[in-house]
Design a protein around this motif. Structure first.
Motif: not given
Lengths: 80, 222
Positions: B98-103, B160-161, B182-189
């Motif tokens: 998953l993209p980004g970071a948790l700070m 991209n939802g 909460g986030i999803l990857n591009t394929k949403k799985n």
């Protein structure tokens, strides 16, 4: 050889810990601090005997583990 | 639904997750130790919460480089649903799933309380048990849940939802950008979220709002 890796937050990434440290310095009466950014230092002992090989190896270590390059920058100093 | 729970040293929410999956799917999940190389054939892989490797270096950083994560990555690529909760979310991010970071939380404090979550995308296997825009209760318990990504990534997630859950009603506990919970990857799985739906599945927990996440997943594979 030895390597010192310094990992710091990228510019623009909020650093609440740095801000808290800055506030604490001010509360201790230490003025003249315009900002604090905190980070991490790693000292590595390396088998490599050649500086460029050591630098290449440590760069890989930084990219794969020591730094989170989404939010952090790193610098590498190599010494004997 | 067949599921598997990945266990790392230092996790402490694995038993809650196993109990939730067992109760809702009617079948105990397989547990997979982090040094293993293979994950059995399942419909859902869960990385639960806790403090893998004592949060050394960065939360989730060491666990994300464990041998088992290559198998998780392969399963994700093949379309298996992957859920990461709390430390599990941190591990998925550190593993690059998953993209980004948790700070560190903006308050610098460990936050343990109930928050409100808005279901921002109900059209996924994980969220289909909810309705779009529904606001639910959910507990959080973390020190590093402050979601951060560059503005390009945030725009992409929003367009991209890929934002599945957002803190609602001014309950953002950590200062995360756009109240992202909460986030999803591009394929949403692949879903990662800081709150703990597994801790709100029966009346004795004080509510059952977390249940639909698991029952929605169950519906897919039933």
């Amino acid at each position: 050889m030895k390597a010192r890796v310094t990992v710091t937050l990228k510019a623009g990434v909020l650093d609440p810990q740095g801000q808290a440290i800055e506030g604490s310095l001010k509360s201790l009466g230490m003025s003249g601090v315009g900002g604090v950014r905190q980070g991490k230092v790693f000292d590595l002992l390396l088998d490599a005997t050649d500086e460029s090989a050591a630098r290449a190896a440590v760069t890989t270590m930084c990219e794969k583990l020591l730094a989170n390059t989404v939010i952090e920058n790193y610098t590498i100093e190599i010494s004997n | 639904m067949k599921s598997a729970v990945i266990v790392f040293p230092g996790l402490n929410r694995d038993r809650d997750m196993i109990a939730a999956l067992t109760q809702i799917s009617g079948k105990a999940p397989a547990t997979v130790w982090h040094q293993d190389a293979e994950i059995p054939d399942v419909d859902l892989i869960v990385i639960p919460g806790g403090f893998s490797y004592g949060d050394y270096l960065r939360c989730g950083a060491i666990a994300a480089r464990s041998p088992i994560m290559d198998a998780v990555r392969a399963k994700a690529a093949s379309g298996v649903n992957i859920l990461g909760v709390c430390n599990g979310f941190q591990i998925l991010i550190e593993a690059g799933l998953l993209p980004g970071a948790l700070m560190r939380n903006m308050s610098l404090k460990f936050v343990c309380r109930d928050v409100k979550l808005e279901v921002t995308n109900a059209d996924t296997d994980f969220t289909r048990g909810y309705s779009q825009g529904q606001v639910i209760n959910c507990p959080v318990a973390h020190h590093d849940g402050n979601y951060f990504a560059d503005s390009e990534t945030i725009t992409q997630l929003e367009d991209n939802g890929q934002v599945a859950f957002r803190y609602a009603e001014n309950t953002n506990p950590n200062g995360s950008i756009n109240d992202i919970a909460g986030i999803l990857n591009t394929k949403k799985n692949v879903l990662g979220l800081m709150p703990h739906p597994e801790n709100l599945i029966e009346a004795a927990h004080g509510g059952t709002d977390g249940r639909a996440l698991f029952s929605g997943l169950l519906g897919r594979a039933a």
